[in-house]
Structures are given as structure tokens and as C-alpha cells.
Design a protein around this motif. Sequence first.
Motif, PDB file in Angstrom:
ATOM      1  N   LEU A   6       0.848  -1.183   0.000  1.00 46.92           N
ATOM      2  CA  LEU A   6       0.000   0.000   0.000  1.00 46.92           C
ATOM      3  C   LEU A   6       0.882   1.230   0.000  1.00 46.92           C
ATOM      4  N   ARG A   7       0.630   2.125  -0.935  1.00 44.74           N
ATOM      5  CA  ARG A   7       1.450   3.334  -0.993  1.00 44.74           C
ATOM      6  C   ARG A   7       0.567   4.552  -0.822  1.00 44.74           C
ATOM      7  N   GLY A   9      -1.310   7.719  -1.581  1.00 51.12           N
ATOM      8  CA  GLY A   9      -1.869   8.195  -2.855  1.00 51.12           C
ATOM      9  C   GLY A   9      -2.601   7.119  -3.627  1.00 51.12           C
ATOM     10  N   ASN A  10      -2.376   5.843  -3.295  1.00 47.62           N
ATOM     11  CA  ASN A  10      -3.089   4.765  -3.989  1.00 47.62           C
ATOM     12  C   ASN A  10      -4.488   4.585  -3.402  1.00 47.62           C
ATOM     13  N   ILE A  11      -5.396   4.069  -4.239  1.00 46.40           N
ATOM     14  CA  ILE A  11      -6.725   3.683  -3.739  1.00 46.40           C
ATOM     15  C   ILE A  11      -6.545   2.465  -2.841  1.00 46.40           C
ATOM     16  N   LYS A 142      -8.345   7.288  -1.312  1.00 45.89           N
ATOM     17  CA  LYS A 142      -6.882   7.248  -1.438  1.00 45.89           C
ATOM     18  C   LYS A 142      -6.239   7.260  -0.059  1.00 45.89           C
TER      19      LYS A 142
END
Length: 234
Positions: A6-7, A9-11, A142
Motif C-alpha cells: 500500500l502506498r 496516494g493509492n486507492i 486514497k
Amino acid sequence: MRAGILRLGNIVPDFSANTTQGEWSSFHEWVGDSWCILFSHPADFTPVCTTEIGRLALKYEWFKERNVKIATLSVDPVDSHNTWLKDVVAHCENGITIDFPIIADADRKISVKYGMLDPTNLEDTGLPLTIRAVFIIDPEKKLKLQLNYPASVGRNMDEICRCIEALQLSAKNSVATPANWPNNHDSIGMKGSVFLLPTVTKEDADAYFKDYKTCEVPSGKEYLRLVKTENLPK
Ligand code: BEZ
């Protein structure tokens, strides 16, 4: 099952779940247009977790006023959560109620998706428990901020509130919060102020940010530009 990465800015991954407030077919649908904080705790009937859920309950209205939904999770079943919550309420002062759902993730499907299992903290069966994770998710789903604590360190709910305030401020304005904000170091009479982002041009700063002040530094570069939060554009 593979742990996802998980980063920021990612959904975040969607999931279905059984919770103390009923079945969800979609976490994303449950979040809706709100911000959300997804917490995990290692296990029900453990001391630190008991204090964390109580402290979170005391902040529930504060989060609600800021359009933030709360959900917590552990690998224990819903029946266990519900029995344990009576202890949480009894242990915490002020006659709290627990108005947010606690997710049951016995098969660890959600914990794997979110990468929140702790291989160093195993239950009696040998399966891993969850770490103390905090995922702050915006209305677009996000991931905006993540904190990971080990089982041995209880989280500070005031810090999580501070993160929400900072994230919501920077979601609305081109600003960033200094270290220790709102108790930031203040050399120019601007306590509690926030920085204009380096990407804000001098022209835009002058046009849109009322009474901002620039700290003088030996380099002569004008990058420490502070503005009071009450002077941010509405
Ligand atoms: C606790 O919540 O107190 C706790 C849970 C798991 C391991 C260590 C402490």
C-alpha cells in the motif's frame, strides 16, 4: 494470500466484512463521501487495546464533526468484540459508548490486503496477530497517511487528530504543517501558522494568502513562508 504493498496516494483495497455493526458488502461503500480512519489492534481482551478503543471513543464526536468515519479491526470474531467492548466501556471514564464498528478478520483476508499482520506476534494457534496500524483514507479512497506501531506501544489519539487536521488543511489549501504544529517553533510571532508550499509562486502567495510572513535565513532564500490558518482562503 499475498501481502499487498500500500502506498500513499493509492486507492486502498475494497473488502467485504463482518462487523459489530453488521455485514458490509463493500468497505468503500461504507466510507462513502467521508474521510475514514481504519485502525487495527492486535487482540481483544488485551490491556493496551482496551485503552486505545476507549480513547478513540472519546474522540468520536470530534471526528464526526470533521466528516471522518472510524472503523477498527482485529482477527477476533464479532462475538468476542461485543463481549470485550463491555470491558472497554467499563474501564473508560465518562460513560462512553462505542459508536464505530469493529471488523472481525478471523481469516486475515483484510489484514493481508492491507499488510498489517505482525509475524513477531502470534496467537496460540501460531497465526499472526495484527499490528497497531492507522490508515487515513480520503473521500476518494486514497491512502493519505499511514502509521504502524508494534503491539507494545499504544497510540496517541491526539496525534491522530492532529494528522486529520493537517491533512484536511492541506487538502483545501496549498499548505504544509511544520514540525510539532500547532506548537511549532516560532521566531516571528506566527505561532500555529502553516507553511505555503514551495510550489506556490510569489505572485500567487501575494494574491491569495493574506498577511503571510517570510522568515529571513542566511541563504536569503524565501522558502519559509508562514500564514495563519485563519487567513487561509475560505
Ligand atoms: C495489549 O493490547 O496490551 C497487547 C496486545 C498484544 C500484545 C501485547 C500487548
